[in-house]
Design a protein around this motif. Sequence first.
Motif, PDB file in Angstrom:
ATOM      1  N   LYS A   1      -4.958  -1.395  -3.549  1.00  7.97           N
ATOM      2  CA  LYS A   1      -5.741  -0.824  -2.434  1.00  7.97           C
ATOM      3  C   LYS A   1      -6.901  -0.303  -2.769  1.00  7.97           C
ATOM      4  CE  LYS A   1      -1.758  -1.114   0.869  1.00  7.97           C
ATOM      5  NZ  LYS A   1      -0.913  -0.260   1.511  1.00  7.97           N
ATOM      6  N   TYR A   2      -8.075  -1.041  -3.537  1.00 14.41           N
ATOM      7  CA  TYR A   2      -9.126  -0.172  -4.117  1.00 14.41           C
ATOM      8  C   TYR A   2      -9.988   0.378  -3.099  1.00 14.41           C
ATOM      9  CZ  TYR A   2      -7.188  -3.085  -7.842  1.00 14.41           C
ATOM     10  OH  TYR A   2      -6.467  -3.761  -8.770  1.00 14.41           O
ATOM     11  N   LYS A   3     -10.292  -0.063  -2.117  1.00  9.54           N
ATOM     12  CA  LYS A   3     -11.123   0.315  -1.068  1.00  9.54           C
ATOM     13  C   LYS A   3     -10.442   1.766  -0.320  1.00  9.54           C
ATOM     14  CE  LYS A   3     -13.303  -3.813   0.494  1.00  9.54           C
ATOM     15  NZ  LYS A   3     -13.712  -4.995   1.369  1.00  9.54           N
ATOM     16  N   GLU A   4      -9.164   1.587  -0.204  1.00  9.64           N
ATOM     17  CA  GLU A   4      -8.772   2.792   0.169  1.00  9.64           C
ATOM     18  C   GLU A   4      -9.002   3.934  -0.872  1.00  9.64           C
ATOM     19  OE1 GLU A   4      -5.032   2.454   2.461  1.00  9.64           O
ATOM     20  OE2 GLU A   4      -5.342   0.608   2.667  1.00  9.64           O
TER      21      GLU A   4
ATOM     22  N   LYS B   1     -12.138   5.657  -1.068  1.00  5.57           N
ATOM     23  CA  LYS B   1     -12.377   6.598  -0.063  1.00  5.57           C
ATOM     24  C   LYS B   1     -11.889   7.944  -0.153  1.00  5.57           C
ATOM     25  CE  LYS B   1     -12.442   3.697   4.207  1.00  5.57           C
ATOM     26  NZ  LYS B   1     -11.841   3.191   5.481  1.00  5.57           N
TER      27      LYS B   1
ATOM     28  N   SER C   1     -12.141   0.970  -9.964  1.00  6.71           N
ATOM     29  CA  SER C   1     -11.731   0.361  -8.468  1.00  6.71           C
ATOM     30  C   SER C   1     -12.694  -0.356  -8.240  1.00  6.71           C
ATOM     31  CB  SER C   1     -11.786   1.735  -7.487  1.00  6.71           C
ATOM     32  OG  SER C   1     -10.655   2.683  -7.567  1.00  6.71           O
ATOM     33  N   TYR C   2     -14.071   0.231  -8.456  1.00  5.30           N
ATOM     34  CA  TYR C   2     -15.323  -0.761  -8.429  1.00  5.30           C
ATOM     35  C   TYR C   2     -15.248  -1.935  -9.343  1.00  5.30           C
ATOM     36  CZ  TYR C   2     -17.810   2.304  -5.010  1.00  5.30           C
ATOM     37  OH  TYR C   2     -18.210   2.932  -3.823  1.00  5.30           O
TER      38      TYR C   2
ATOM     39  N   LEU D   1     -13.114  -4.658  -7.791  1.00  3.24           N
ATOM     40  CA  LEU D   1     -13.682  -5.294  -6.647  1.00  3.24           C
ATOM     41  C   LEU D   1     -14.909  -6.135  -7.173  1.00  3.24           C
ATOM     42  CD1 LEU D   1     -13.636  -2.151  -4.170  1.00  3.24           C
ATOM     43  CD2 LEU D   1     -12.217  -4.220  -4.084  1.00  3.24           C
TER      44      LEU D   1
END
Length: 417
Positions: free
Chosen positions: A234-237, A240, A262-263, A266
């Motif tokens: 859950k990289y977007k979470e 944040k 994380s980026y 993605l």
Amino acid sequence: MKNKILLIVFVVGIIKVEAQVSAFQTIDSLLNKGRYQTALTKLHELDTTFQSTSKIAAIYASIDNHKQASKYYEQALALQDDYAVKVNLGKAYQKEKKLEKAIEIYEGIINEDAENLLIQYQLGKLYAKTKQPTKSIETFKSLTQIDSTNANYYYQLGIGYAMLNKNNLKINSFLEAYKNDEEHIKSIHQLALAYTFLRDKDSATIFINKGLEVDPNHIALNKLKINNLYRKEKYKEAIKLLDKIDSIEPNEHYTQKMLGRSYFNLKKYKKAKEYFNKALKIDRSDFKAYKYLGDIDFEQRKFHKAQLNYTLATFVGKEPRDEEYYQLARVYKELGNSKEELSLYKKAFDENKKNYQALFQLALKSEVYYEDKKIAYKYYKTYINRFERKDVSYTEYVKTRLEAIKKHYFLQGEILD
């Protein structure tokens, strides 16, 4: 005549006492107004007494000059045994980090007054700080029997048990602290850590979330949550939360590196590169950041740049660098340098004997590179012996090659084991 002399001495004594009382009143008035330097000057002008010396010590303690405070509390105790001064001397030693001396003072106080729970509490913590967990545990066990509602006592018990690697007793102590105070953030954090270590994901998640309800900005708990989100892809979470803790504690190595990772996952390589470079500015010894930069270059088919970053990773890294050697081998494959490719697969496997992919590629490349197929045969056999159940497709291929090589040598009249 004798009576007159006694009268004169008596009167002089009264005058001196009155003068000293007046002087102390003036000094107290100065202290109330924050004029501590003037107060110290006047105290030094007075005769050296228990009262003047202990007051000098108290002034130094109030301005955090703990070395001078200790010195004058020691002098005061030499003039007069005093309970309050002993307590204050112990506190001054603590502030000075003279923990053994503080322990000695506090133990003396407890021997005289076993009901001083505040000193017992400080003593128990000092035992833990000086690597005396058994004494710390004994102290806090005693305190929990006196007051079973104090969450801090159970928390400190947990710290003592942790030092002795008694995990069940550690967790039970932190749970007791939590039962007594559901907002005891230190115990909640320790429980979240303990359950994470035990891979009890559900329990860990419960305490991570409870802790963040109590303190949403708790950095360590946020990190645990970020790690969980990252593992769940859950990289977007995760990003944040990483942005949140970056605003609280900017330029932390962990934050920059996790943002980069994380980026990267993605496939936002420009942003990923930015954060990996930030991570390296904070910690040049982070060889994994170089590895990720190499991965980005490899994905973008910038093989010479990838070669540089992977080489830097292998040079800087001191932990097993099998992944870095493996990736560097892939670069040399793209650059058409079979000799270096083969050498690096071997380095990867030598660095980490559990890296089955490196061994598989070493066997595969050896079969192509060397005329002597027995070299590849040896590696294939090692693969079967060690990793037969690791990867079904690899294992099937290896078995096929083993049979083919055996057949090749059998036809030449040689039987391979």
